[in-house]
Scaffold this motif. Structure first.
Motif, short mmCIF file in Angstrom:
data_model
loop_
_atom_site.label_atom_id
_atom_site.label_comp_id
_atom_site.label_asym_id
_atom_site.label_seq_id
_atom_site.Cartn_x
_atom_site.Cartn_y
_atom_site.Cartn_z
N LYS A 117 -55.15 -31.17 83.81
CA LYS A 117 -56.80 -31.38 84.12
C LYS A 117 -57.60 -31.25 83.18
N SER A 118 -56.94 -30.57 82.07
CA SER A 118 -57.89 -30.43 80.84
C SER A 118 -57.51 -30.90 79.44
N ARG A 135 -53.48 -41.13 83.38
CA ARG A 135 -52.93 -41.65 82.15
C ARG A 135 -52.19 -41.03 81.02
N TYR A 136 -50.94 -41.61 80.90
CA TYR A 136 -50.06 -40.84 79.75
C TYR A 136 -50.81 -40.97 78.39
N ARG A 137 -50.83 -39.71 77.91
CA ARG A 137 -51.57 -39.46 76.74
C ARG A 137 -50.41 -39.33 75.51
N ARG A 138 -50.03 -40.42 74.96
CA ARG A 138 -48.94 -40.48 74.12
C ARG A 138 -49.24 -41.62 73.07
N CYS A 139 -48.93 -41.00 71.76
CA CYS A 139 -49.17 -41.56 70.57
C CYS A 139 -48.05 -43.08 70.51
N CYS A 179 -53.46 -41.49 72.79
CA CYS A 179 -53.00 -40.00 72.85
C CYS A 179 -54.06 -38.96 72.95
N ASP A 180 -55.50 -39.50 73.20
CA ASP A 180 -56.51 -38.69 73.11
C ASP A 180 -56.36 -37.96 74.49
N ARG A 181 -56.62 -36.68 74.40
CA ARG A 181 -56.34 -35.66 75.69
C ARG A 181 -57.77 -35.50 76.40
N LYS A 182 -58.59 -35.82 75.83
CA LYS A 182 -59.89 -35.65 76.64
C LYS A 182 -59.82 -36.38 77.64
N PRO A 183 -60.13 -35.82 78.93
CA PRO A 183 -60.23 -36.20 80.18
C PRO A 183 -61.00 -37.73 80.29
N SER A 184 -62.15 -37.66 79.44
CA SER A 184 -63.06 -38.67 79.55
C SER A 184 -62.42 -40.04 78.91
N ALA A 185 -61.50 -39.93 78.16
CA ALA A 185 -60.77 -41.19 77.32
C ALA A 185 -60.21 -42.08 78.58
N HIS A 186 -60.71 -43.10 78.50
CA HIS A 186 -60.03 -44.12 79.52
C HIS A 186 -59.84 -45.49 79.10
N ILE A 187 -60.19 -45.75 77.52
CA ILE A 187 -59.85 -46.89 76.93
C ILE A 187 -59.03 -46.85 76.16
N SER A 188 -57.95 -47.73 75.85
CA SER A 188 -56.80 -47.73 74.97
C SER A 188 -57.29 -47.62 73.38
N SER A 189 -56.48 -46.91 72.45
CA SER A 189 -57.08 -46.81 71.33
C SER A 189 -56.23 -48.13 70.43
#
Length: 343
Positions: A117-118, A135-139, A179-189
């Motif tokens: 959650k963090s 969302r999976y946070r993976r590079c 792979c952005d681990r900020k919970p607010s990240a919701h758009i692909s890199s």
């Protein structure tokens, strides 16, 4: 409107670098990649000084797992650059490097996942891919680049198919990866999505995998919906770095890399590529070609594996400078403009 760039093309066809000639002959002039002429050129690439420098030192000590992703000399990057410069496909001498790369990116930890959650998981020692806000946070650029290069080098097999499976498993709802681990990240890199898209497209063509092709096309919307470099909300340039072409791009994104990807996937004539194509033409140096407006590497021929690598390349890729031609950037620019009917 088409422009006559014959002089620039002729200059590249006389380059001392066989890989530049390969790019132009196959991607701009339109020579059959399977022709005798191209195969002979690829044999020249196989034995070139550039290739020897890229492969040099690939003993067991140098390619041990800890160095697979060493910037920019690990086995991961060596395979990526060999695929980039037209190294002939199917060379079994590259299999040890391929296996080192697959061992790294198909490690058991990539089949483990945990909810968080963090931004920083409470259990810092937890192995696996974190899931934050569903969302999976993976590079994805890592597995994507490996899949792309291994496939283009003719070294793909059932094991490398696992890279495609992992990428599709981690794909975000909007089509990309992050792979952005900020919970607010919701758009692909953009940085993390370009190489997975290309890897899946290459895999889909080889394996006749319609699911992978659909996933690659879904990923293309991450870029096309933003016209390759513009915000969807106000149309402004998302990042100034994206409008300054560089070579090699490695895992970084810029609009020329985006255009090359669209050309390879057969999407370059999508109207949403037009702004990037127009900008690329405006950046052309009259009667010269295009410049590399920055670079991500430093050149060193040292093979001392005890030293920290940093962003070291064993070869020079033409340097950077706003007023002088970089052959590699120029070859890529001509390729996308030719594919778009502008050459």
């Amino acid at each position: 409107m088409k422009r006559d760039r014959t002089a620039v093309i002729d200059a590249l066809l006389k380059s001392d670098e066989p890989s530049v000639r390969w790019k132009v002959i196959t991607r701009v002039v339109g020579e059959d990649p399977e022709s005798r002429k191209v195969r002979q050129l690829q044999e020249e690439i196989r034995t070139s000084a550039r290739t020897r420098a890229l492969i040099a030192g690939r003993d067991r000590k140098f390619i041990r797992e800890a160095h697979v992703y060493a910037t920019w000399r690990g086995a991961h990057w060596t395979l990526a650059m060999l695929a980039e410069i037209g190294y002939p496909a199917g060379d079994e001498s590259l299999l040890p490097m391929r296996d080192q790369v697959l061992d790294r990116w198909l490690d058991s930890s990539f089949y483990m996942e945990f909810e968080s959650k963090s931004a920083v998981p409470k259990n810092r020692s937890a192995e696996g891919v974190p899931i934050i806000q569903g969302r999976y946070r993976r590079c994805g650029s890592q597995q994507g680049n490996a899949l792309y290069s291994i496939t283009r080098l003719g070294l793909a097999d059932k094991r490398s198919d696992g890279l495609a499976e992992r990428l599709m498993h981690w794909q975000w709802p909007d089509g990309g990866w992050n792979c952005d681990r900020k919970p607010s990240a919701h758009i692909s890199s953009f940085n993390e999505s370009l190489l997975p898209m290309l890897g899946l497209a290459a895999h889909a063509e080889r394996a006749k995998d319609n699911t992978a092709r659909a996933a690659a096309l879904k990923a293309s919307e991450v870029f096309l919906s933003r016209r390759l470099f513009k915000s969807k909300t106000d149309g402004k340039v998302i990042s100034p770095h994206w409008v300054r072409p560089k070579y090699p791009r490695y895992w970084h994104y810029d609009m020329l890399g985006g255009l090359v990807a669209m050309a390879e996937m057969g999407l370059i004539n999508d109207p949403r590529c037009a702004d990037a194509l127009d900008l690329l033409e405006r950046k052309e140096l009259p009667k010269v070609g295009w410049a590399a407006q920055g670079r991500f590497y430093k050149v060193s021929t040292s093979m001392d594996t005890s030293a920290k690598f940093g962003s070291i390349s064993t070869v020079d890729w033409g340097g950077a400078g706003n007023a002088r031609r970089n052959e590699w950037v120029t070859a890529d620019a001509l390729y996308v403009l030719r594919a778009a009917g502008r050459v």
